[in-house]
Design an enzyme around this catalytic site. Structure first.
Site, PDB file in Angstrom:
ATOM      1  N   SER A   1       0.807  -1.222   0.000  1.00 58.92           N
ATOM      2  CA  SER A   1       0.000   0.000   0.000  1.00 58.92           C
ATOM      3  C   SER A   1       0.841   1.272   0.000  1.00 58.92           C
ATOM      4  O   SER A   1       0.452   2.280  -0.614  1.00 58.92           O
ATOM      5  CB  SER A   1      -0.934   0.010   1.217  1.00 58.92           C
ATOM      6  OG  SER A   1      -1.866  -1.033   1.139  1.00 58.92           O
TER       7      SER A   1
ATOM      8  N   HIS B   1      -1.348   4.593   9.362  1.00 56.84           N
ATOM      9  CA  HIS B   1      -1.151   3.475   8.441  1.00 56.84           C
ATOM     10  C   HIS B   1      -0.665   3.994   7.091  1.00 56.84           C
ATOM     11  O   HIS B   1      -0.700   5.199   6.817  1.00 56.84           O
ATOM     12  CB  HIS B   1      -2.457   2.696   8.299  1.00 56.84           C
ATOM     13  CG  HIS B   1      -2.262   1.222   8.150  1.00 56.84           C
ATOM     14  ND1 HIS B   1      -2.760   0.513   7.085  1.00 56.84           N
ATOM     15  CD2 HIS B   1      -1.633   0.325   8.939  1.00 56.84           C
ATOM     16  CE1 HIS B   1      -2.464  -0.764   7.220  1.00 56.84           C
ATOM     17  NE2 HIS B   1      -1.765  -0.905   8.332  1.00 56.84           N
TER      18      HIS B   1
ATOM     19  N   THR C   1      -1.605   4.160   3.896  1.00 53.85           N
ATOM     20  CA  THR C   1      -2.359   4.999   2.966  1.00 53.85           C
ATOM     21  C   THR C   1      -2.536   6.432   3.461  1.00 53.85           C
ATOM     22  O   THR C   1      -2.169   7.377   2.759  1.00 53.85           O
ATOM     23  CB  THR C   1      -3.714   4.355   2.639  1.00 53.85           C
ATOM     24  OG1 THR C   1      -3.475   3.109   1.976  1.00 53.85           O
ATOM     25  CG2 THR C   1      -4.569   5.241   1.765  1.00 53.85           C
TER      26      THR C   1
END
Length: 466
Positions: free
Chosen positions: A82, A156, A158
């Site tokens: 990601s 996180h 993203t």
């Protein structure tokens, strides 16, 4: 009137008519909303549509004007994680797996554990790559309001790719520090700070405590107190979020880790009873950011789609995809599409696939059928199989398969079968396939065909005049 004169008059009339239409030229989009469904590959989109609306139905994201196909490989990997994929959307730069919004030569170096056993010690060095500007930072520099909201931890990969720069995505305590205006480690490209931040993982923002916060910060800082001193409203529940006024908000709705899956949030499991839906967070963010007359940039992530797919738990993945789609519906009901570009995409695929020849109307979570007879389809071993399966994952394959017709394959906790056993729960890998992109609004016309994820950056940047 001869034909040449007539053509000239028609051309002049057409030109005049064009001048009265919205220009949709560079910089025409006052606002940008970038929706990211983490791990939401094409099969997940299709399965979610069938699950909620039937084969002939349509998700809200599928109502957007344009569709494109996006290549997601990273600088060093055929299949991305990601961090570099979202960072490619946000910066236009291909970077190595696990790297967040840094130059292509940055080497991912994982953080080390402190005396409390938490990985709070960043191993990034000043000579290991350089930060590259993000869309959020460019929007801030233009005087726009900015926001990043997610169902994962706020630190996180993203959400981090929008407002921070780090050599490894796991350095989450350092990522959090980059968001605190004026504090040690602050990312000064954020000006007076990101205006709206919401997600989970409060432990990364608050001090370590041997009893109450064992995964807290080893440096003893309370970043939330520091942010409150800078004018932020700090919210820990849905009600506190709803009551927030002013121009700045940070909402952290879980003490540790991510927000609950949508199924569990609705059922009030864990901390779900006090957590807002992604649609509610989206609406709150738009309300607050819209106060800025220069417009805004908002990133919205449906992050737990990815986690359910890693766990080969298709039902939770589909439910979280629908919750993500509901957030898109809420946004569409609130914005003016003559001055707002909306982009919906994913950072990578997964290995889930839709297989068999089931009859139309067969529940997507059920066992496959024969479309001619509508009877249960059988594999070579004489046993049924589910329509949704995974190419790999942590669900053990037995010498003799269990009969899926003897259990409820539509149950919340049912785990689909896998082709390759990776041995560890939650270990299903990302897929390397292309993902879909849906868009509408001024400046979205080039978002068509097959594009690299880095190309999306340039198109959105141009659309918003950043």
């Amino acid at each position: 009137m001869n034909i040449t004169t007539r053509i000239g008059l028609l051309a002049a009339a057409a030109a005049s008519a064009c001048l009265s239409l919205p220009a949709h030229a560079e910089g025409e989009a006052k606002n940008v909303i970038f929706f990211l469904g983490d791990g939401m590959g094409p099969a997940t989109v299709t399965a979610s549509r069938i699950y909620k609306y039937g084969e002939a139905g349509r998700l809200n994201m599928e109502s957007l004007r344009r569709t494109a196909r996006i290549k997601t490989f990273s600088n060093d990997a055929q299949t991305t994680d990601s961090a570099p994929s979202m960072a490619a959307y946000m910066t236009g730069v291909k970077m190595n797996n696990e790297v967040v919004s840094m130059s292509a030569n940055t080497i991912a170096t994982a953080p080390s554990a402190d005396v409390n056993g938490n990985r709070t010690i960043s191993n990034c060095t000043p000579t290991n790559g350089t930060p590259v500007p993000t869309l959020l930072e460019l929007a801030k520099a233009k005087g726009k309001a900015t926001g990043a909201i997610t169902t994962t931890e706020l630190t996180h990969a993203t959400p981090a790719a929008t407002y921070s720069h780090i050599c490894h995505r796991d350095a989450q305590y350092h990522i959090a520090a980059q968001a605190v205006p004026g504090g040690t480690g602050f990312n000064t490209a954020l000006g007076d700070g990101v205006d709206v931040l919401m997600g989970g993982g409060r432990n990364h923002w608050t001090p370590y405590d041997a009893t109450t916060n064992t995964r807290g910060r080893a440096d003893g800082r309370n970043l939330l107190t520091e942010m409150a001193a800078k004018g932020y409203t700090v919210a820990a529940t849905r009600d506190e979020m709803a009551a927030a006024t002013g121009n700045k908000l940070i909402g952290l709705f879980s003490s540790t880790s991510h927000l609950e899956y949508e199924i569990d949030r609705v059922a009030g499991r864990g901390q779900g009873a006090t957590q807002p839906s992604l649609a509610d967070m989206t609406a709150k963010a738009i309300d607050m950011l819209s106060k800025n007359s220069n417009g805004y940039f908002l990133m919205v992530e449906g992050g737990r789609i990815d986690h359910a797919l890693h766990g080969t738990n298709a039902k939770r993945a589909l439910e979280d995809t629908i919750a993500f789609d509901d957030a898109i519906k809420r946004a569409l009901s609130m914005v003016d599409l003559t001055n707002t570009i909306i982009v919906v995409t994913a950072d990578h695929d997964h290995t889930m696939t839709i297989n068999g020849y089931s009859h139309r109307g067969n529940p997507i979570l059920a066992t496959a059928t024969d479309y001619k007879t509508k009877q249960t389809a059988k594999a070579a071993d004489g046993l049924p199989y589910t329509t949704l399966v995974f190419g790999n994952g942590g669900t053990p394959r037995k010498a003799t398969r269990d009969d899926p017709s003897l259990v409820d394959t539509t149950a919340n906790d049912y785990l689909q079968e896998v082709g390759v056993n990776l041995g560890t729960p939650g270990s299903e890998t990302h897929g390397g396939g292309d993902v879909m992109l849906f868009s509408t609004g001024p400046g979205s016309a080039p978002l068509k065909g097959t594009l690299d994820n880095t190309r999306v950056f340039g198109i959105v940047k141009s659309a918003a005049g950043l």
